[in-house]
Design an enzyme around this catalytic site. Structure first.
Site, PDB file in Angstrom:
ATOM      1  N   ASP A 117       0.829  -1.211   0.000  1.00  0.00           N
ATOM      2  CA  ASP A 117       0.000   0.000   0.000  1.00  0.00           C
ATOM      3  C   ASP A 117       0.860   1.257   0.000  1.00  0.00           C
ATOM      4  O   ASP A 117       0.551   2.242  -0.674  1.00  0.00           O
ATOM      5  CB  ASP A 117      -0.925   0.018   1.225  1.00  0.00           C
ATOM      6  CG  ASP A 117      -2.079  -0.948   1.075  1.00  0.00           C
ATOM      7  OD1 ASP A 117      -2.231  -1.519  -0.020  1.00  0.00           O
ATOM      8  OD2 ASP A 117      -2.818  -1.143   2.058  1.00  0.00           O
ATOM      9  N   GLU A 126       3.890   1.653  -1.176  1.00  0.00           N
ATOM     10  CA  GLU A 126       4.505   1.844  -2.497  1.00  0.00           C
ATOM     11  C   GLU A 126       3.488   2.419  -3.483  1.00  0.00           C
ATOM     12  O   GLU A 126       3.820   3.287  -4.293  1.00  0.00           O
ATOM     13  CB  GLU A 126       5.052   0.505  -3.026  1.00  0.00           C
ATOM     14  CG  GLU A 126       6.291   0.026  -2.295  1.00  0.00           C
ATOM     15  CD  GLU A 126       6.700  -1.381  -2.712  1.00  0.00           C
ATOM     16  OE1 GLU A 126       7.908  -1.642  -2.814  1.00  0.00           O
ATOM     17  OE2 GLU A 126       5.797  -2.217  -2.940  1.00  0.00           O
ATOM     18  N   LEU A 175     -29.272  28.313  -1.532  1.00  0.00           N
ATOM     19  CA  LEU A 175     -29.549  29.233  -0.429  1.00  0.00           C
ATOM     20  C   LEU A 175     -28.399  30.197  -0.176  1.00  0.00           C
ATOM     21  O   LEU A 175     -27.232  29.817  -0.239  1.00  0.00           O
ATOM     22  CB  LEU A 175     -29.825  28.440   0.853  1.00  0.00           C
ATOM     23  CG  LEU A 175     -31.039  27.509   0.829  1.00  0.00           C
ATOM     24  CD1 LEU A 175     -31.074  26.667   2.095  1.00  0.00           C
ATOM     25  CD2 LEU A 175     -32.322  28.301   0.691  1.00  0.00           C
ATOM     26  N   GLU A 182     -35.038  23.571   9.920  1.00  0.00           N
ATOM     27  CA  GLU A 182     -34.632  22.164   9.951  1.00  0.00           C
ATOM     28  C   GLU A 182     -33.133  22.043   9.755  1.00  0.00           C
ATOM     29  O   GLU A 182     -32.481  22.933   9.184  1.00  0.00           O
ATOM     30  CB  GLU A 182     -35.356  21.386   8.847  1.00  0.00           C
ATOM     31  CG  GLU A 182     -35.025  21.893   7.459  1.00  0.00           C
ATOM     32  CD  GLU A 182     -35.905  21.300   6.370  1.00  0.00           C
ATOM     33  OE1 GLU A 182     -36.847  20.588   6.713  1.00  0.00           O
ATOM     34  OE2 GLU A 182     -35.631  21.578   5.191  1.00  0.00           O
ATOM     35  N   LYS A 192     -29.693  21.178   8.219  1.00  0.00           N
ATOM     36  CA  LYS A 192     -29.255  21.143   6.815  1.00  0.00           C
ATOM     37  C   LYS A 192     -28.349  19.931   6.614  1.00  0.00           C
ATOM     38  O   LYS A 192     -27.208  19.909   7.074  1.00  0.00           O
ATOM     39  CB  LYS A 192     -28.518  22.434   6.472  1.00  0.00           C
ATOM     40  CG  LYS A 192     -28.150  22.563   5.002  1.00  0.00           C
ATOM     41  CD  LYS A 192     -27.535  23.920   4.725  1.00  0.00           C
ATOM     42  CE  LYS A 192     -27.237  24.082   3.246  1.00  0.00           C
ATOM     43  NZ  LYS A 192     -26.194  23.149   2.784  1.00  0.00           N
ATOM     44  N   LYS A 241     -25.301  28.698   8.624  1.00  0.00           N
ATOM     45  CA  LYS A 241     -24.217  27.715   8.597  1.00  0.00           C
ATOM     46  C   LYS A 241     -23.484  27.654   9.929  1.00  0.00           C
ATOM     47  O   LYS A 241     -23.385  28.645  10.655  1.00  0.00           O
ATOM     48  CB  LYS A 241     -23.216  28.067   7.482  1.00  0.00           C
ATOM     49  CG  LYS A 241     -23.806  28.127   6.084  1.00  0.00           C
ATOM     50  CD  LYS A 241     -24.390  26.813   5.615  1.00  0.00           C
ATOM     51  CE  LYS A 241     -23.319  25.796   5.271  1.00  0.00           C
ATOM     52  NZ  LYS A 241     -22.671  26.048   3.995  1.00  0.00           N
ATOM     53  N   CYS A 259       3.182  43.381 -13.900  1.00  0.00           N
ATOM     54  CA  CYS A 259       2.375  42.162 -13.910  1.00  0.00           C
ATOM     55  C   CYS A 259       3.299  40.944 -13.952  1.00  0.00           C
ATOM     56  O   CYS A 259       4.194  40.868 -14.805  1.00  0.00           O
ATOM     57  CB  CYS A 259       1.449  42.152 -15.118  1.00  0.00           C
ATOM     58  SG  CYS A 259       0.556  40.598 -15.351  1.00  0.00           S
ATOM     59  N   CYS A 289       2.624  39.224 -17.726  1.00  0.00           N
ATOM     60  CA  CYS A 289       2.952  39.866 -19.009  1.00  0.00           C
ATOM     61  C   CYS A 289       3.970  40.998 -18.878  1.00  0.00           C
ATOM     62  O   CYS A 289       4.441  41.527 -19.884  1.00  0.00           O
ATOM     63  CB  CYS A 289       1.695  40.384 -19.684  1.00  0.00           C
ATOM     64  SG  CYS A 289       0.934  41.802 -18.850  1.00  0.00           S
TER      65      CYS A 289
END
Length: 673
Positions: free
Chosen positions: A38, A40, A88, A121, A123, A317, A410, A413
């Site tokens: 496993d 390896e 939601l 309720e 979630k 949440k 940047c 670029c």
């Protein structure tokens, strides 16, 4: 060895690793006779994952991390939902849900003191599913998909015990029952015990999603998936209250979410939230918050939605998950609008079932404020689907590293960078010449929320752009002429090429709001795209209006930043030329009006004063639905001014310009006629 030879060597190693991993997967899964240990095997997988992350352009389309399993169908069929499956908006504290309650009352024109009933309720952290029943018989089962169209997984759910093939008792002749497919923690562990380390699922949610969305139906049927109902889509019978619908679920033989209360007090709701947060570890399945939805279904309908979010529901949440790790490097990403974002490359860590190796540092002021440097031990957090972010430094590195400063050029670029007034974000000035911005624009154009071209993601866009197969988004529609060249590329063949071309052909028919979104105009997201589409009806009107500042400023809901961004976008000749090129390939569905015969269709309206029976927001919504335009100020182009109580200067100006006025009652009679 030059860079080209280096990449060739790396590509060769990725191909070799893919063959090795596939071979050992067959020995392990199909023959049950592994020929390496496993540890390896894990080393091969880790090396492959690291190379794919470092060189995404070289990632194989059918690499070892892409496909697991045997003979599979090509893809799922699509099903259009009877009514959209909305997502939601999130709340995180008592103040957030109090604001939500206040917004609902203001829209419905209800006194803030009045109590409204909400059904709350737990979630469930699973995969959303839409069950369609006709005359009580299960017609289909579909995933959420993009909210409008989902994947047909009917065959995959037939073994789920609490999804009846036939409803009991009295039921609507046609109904969409919505809920969550999930796995218990015990079943999740038992599934993982049967999988090797490479194929183990990170958490029950991923396991449920992976089990349901198996193209090999037999795998889905072998997994102990469960279903709990929590919502309703289209129904031939209109329920008055959501808890009435909930009571009927049990009569029909469908299991509902038992962790729920009905409450009208926000403090009571928050107390319930805290109780389930403290005890959620004792549940046999995962939950990630509380769903709060208005009980009155008629008011739900009145409230409608904003973009993809219903106005009548919100998800409270649980606190963001946090973890501690080390900053190994800091580099810069250049986005579609030229924003240069510093990104922390982290020592990989499992956070909420997701392996995190990158976190945003937002901007250079944030780095300075938090004093973040390479080598520091930091706390990171990930709330919901939000990009992981660095919260604070836990321990400073002992090494003296060079301070991270804002680049004057940047990093992609080499063009100059600049900051707009009152903005913290640094930007590349080379809007139409910067590689990163040009590629990101194309990626945005083909994304799910844009043209939704299946099988054409970031990797393929970069590959074709680097090979000069595409220079801009219009070139995508000429890829069918490059069949021989594309089929010879690594990871491509006749089948994958044909699938791509079919996806491109299917994308040509697009709604106006999605097309506007796909253009990638700064500040023009899904909501603003919908506003513009409803206002101008077709793309030609939009282009013409972009030159008229007064017209744009008169659009209800469109802010000054968005207006300036629109004007800026259309000030470049190459953008006008690009739209002309696209018009030769794309069929844009013009925005349709629900009631074309209504009195207000095509009329310009201005609202002033306080309305009594409905809120001004709802009045505007009703007017827009029948094709009216809402103006923010009175002018000669105004057709009617709707006068409420304590009307101000707009009422006076209407009289001066001899513009017709209507009372609230007169407006409602005409809007409902």
């Amino acid at each position: 060895m030059n860079k080209k030879e280096d990449l060739k060597k790396i590509k060769s190693r990725i191909i070799q690793l893919a063959k090795l991993i596939r071979t050992h997967n067959i020995h392990y899964h199909q023959n049950d006779k592994p020929i390496i240990t496993d540890s390896e095997f894990d080393k091969l997988v880790i090396e492959n994952s690291l190379l794919e992350k470092k060189y995404p352009n070289l990632k194989l389309k059918n690499g070892p991390n892409e496909i697991v399993g045997g003979n599979l169908k090509n893809k799922f069929q699509k099903i259009k939902h009877g009514s959209p499956m909305l997502s939601l908006a999130n709340a995180f504290n008592l103040e957030d849900i109090e604001e939500f309650d206040e917004r609902v009352k203001k829209y419905l024109n209800i006194e803030l003191k009045k109590k409204l009933d909400y059904v709350c309720e737990a979630k469930i952290d699973g995969l959303s599913l839409n069950l369609t029943y006709k005359d009580g018989i299960l017609l289909s089962a579909a995933t959420r998909g993009d909210g409008l169209i989902g994947e047909d997984v009917t065959q995959n759910i037939l073994n789920i015990k609490n999804i009846p093939k036939k409803l009991k008792s009295k039921f609507p002749s046609y109904i969409e029952i919505r809920g969550e497919v999930f796995l218990t923690k015990k079943d999740f562990e038992e599934i993982n015990l049967k999988l090797d380390k490479n194929n183990k699922f990170a958490n029950p949610r991923n396991a449920a999603a992976g089990s349901l969305r198996q193209l090999n139906v037999n795998i889905s049927k072998s997994r102990p998936l469960q279903f709990l109902a929590h919502g309703i889509g289209y129904s031939s019978y209109e329920f008055s209250y959501f808890d009435e619908y909930y009571e009927n679920l049990e009569k029909w033989g469908i299991k509902k979410n038992e962790i729920n209360i009905k409450a009208s007090n926000m403090n009571s709701i928050f107390e319930f939230y805290n109780r389930i947060n403290k005890t959620r570890s004792n549940l046999d399945y995962d939950i990630d918050g509380l769903v709060i939805k208005l009980n009155n279904m008629l008011n739900q309908k009145r409230l409608g939605s904003v973009g993809k979010n219903p106005r009548w529901a919100i998800a409270l949440k649980f606190s963001a998950e946090k973890a501690t790790t080390t900053v190994e490097e800091i580099d810069f990403q250049v986005g579609r609008t030229g924003s240069i974002t510093p990104v922390a490359r982290l020592q990989s860590i499992n956070l909420g079932g997701v392996i995190i190796s990158n976190a945003t540092l937002h901007n250079f002021d944030e780095i300075k404020k938090k004093n973040i440097q390479i080598g520091d031990t930091v706390e990171i957090q990930r709330a919901g689907d939000v990009i992981p972010q660095v919260i604070k430094v836990i321990k400073k590195s002992k090494k003296i590293n060079k301070k991270i400063t804002a680049p004057k050029k940047c990093p992609i670029c080499g063009s100059k960078t600049f900051k707009e007034q009152n903005e913290a974000v640094l930007r590349c000035i080379n809007i139409y010449g910067c590689y990163a911005q040009k590629v990101s624009q194309i990626i945005h154009f083909v994304s799910k929320k844009g043209l939704n071209i299946d099988g054409f993601g970031e990797k393929q866009v970069k590959q074709f752009y680097d090979l000069k197969f595409i220079k801009d988004v219009a070139d995508i529609f000429a890829l069918k002429n490059l069949k021989l060249k594309i089929e010879k590329l690594d990871g491509w063949g006749e089948l994958s090429f044909n699938n791509l071309i079919n996806s491109i052909e299917n994308s040509k028919n697009i709604d106006l709001d999605k097309f506007i979104y796909s253009l990638g105009i700064r500040f023009i997201g899904e909501v603003n795209s919908e506003i513009i589409a409803k206002e101008f009806k077709n793309i030609k009107n939009f282009i013409l209006a972009s030159k008229e500042t007064d017209i744009l400023y008169n659009i209800d809901g469109l802010g000054p930043k968005a207006i300036n961004a629109i004007k800026d976008f259309f000030s470049y000749n190459q953008n006008i030329a690009l739209l002309e090129k696209l018009s030769n390939h794309i069929n844009i569905n013009e925005n349709k009006i629900e009631n074309i015969n209504n009195f207000f269709n095509g009329k310009n309206l201005v609202f002033t004063g306080s309305l009594i029976n409905i809120s001004r927001d709802e009045a505007k919504y009703l007017a827009k639905k029948v094709g009216a335009k809402i103006l923010s100020s009175v002018s000669k182009t105004t057709d009617y001014v709707i006068i409420g109580e304590k009307a101000g200067s707009k009422s006076k100006k209407a009289k001066e310009l001899n513009i017709k006025t209507l009372t609230e009652d007169e407006f409602l009679k005409k809007i409902n006629s």
